[in-house]
Design a protein around this motif. Structure first.
Motif, PDB file in Angstrom:
ATOM      1  N   SER A   1       6.269   5.016  19.716  1.00 49.39           N
ATOM      2  CA  SER A   1       5.270   4.456  18.810  1.00 49.39           C
ATOM      3  C   SER A   1       5.843   4.288  17.401  1.00 49.39           C
ATOM      4  O   SER A   1       5.628   3.263  16.754  1.00 49.39           O
ATOM      5  N   LEU A   2       6.567   5.288  16.931  1.00 47.99           N
ATOM      6  CA  LEU A   2       7.163   5.203  15.598  1.00 47.99           C
ATOM      7  C   LEU A   2       8.228   4.100  15.533  1.00 47.99           C
ATOM      8  O   LEU A   2       8.322   3.390  14.532  1.00 47.99           O
ATOM      9  N   GLU A   3       9.017   3.955  16.588  1.00 46.41           N
ATOM     10  CA  GLU A   3      10.014   2.887  16.634  1.00 46.41           C
ATOM     11  C   GLU A   3       9.352   1.520  16.584  1.00 46.41           C
ATOM     12  O   GLU A   3       9.808   0.619  15.886  1.00 46.41           O
ATOM     13  N   ARG A   4       8.290   1.356  17.340  1.00 44.59           N
ATOM     14  CA  ARG A   4       7.583   0.069  17.370  1.00 44.59           C
ATOM     15  C   ARG A   4       7.013  -0.241  15.991  1.00 44.59           C
ATOM     16  O   ARG A   4       7.092  -1.373  15.519  1.00 44.59           O
ATOM     17  N   ARG A   5       6.453   0.768  15.328  1.00 44.84           N
ATOM     18  CA  ARG A   5       5.896   0.555  13.997  1.00 44.84           C
ATOM     19  C   ARG A   5       6.996   0.165  13.013  1.00 44.84           C
ATOM     20  O   ARG A   5       6.815  -0.726  12.188  1.00 44.84           O
TER      21      ARG A   5
END
Length: 66
Positions: free
Chosen positions: A40-44
């Protein structure tokens, strides 16, 4: 004194199944949660980079207008 020996049993089928389920719950579940958070953090972060790139492109295109 032939009957005083202590025997330790080896876990059978149901006990091994319970141990396997506990291992999955206590090991795999937290790992999956951590992987989900990192993804999720990578996608953000990728979204932020994409927006920044598009903003720069808009500024360049607006600079080309007469």
């Amino acid at each position: 004194m032939t009957g005083s020996a202590i025997t330790i049993g080896v876990p059978g089928g149901p006990e091994l199944l319970i141990l396997l389920l506990l291992a999955v719950f206590y090991l795999a579940a937290p790992i999956l949660v951590v992987v989900a958070i990192v993804t999720s953090l990578e996608r953000r972060r990728n979204d932020d980079e994409r927006v920044r790139s598009l903003e720069q492109r808009i500024e360049a295109l607006e600079g080309e207008r007469p």
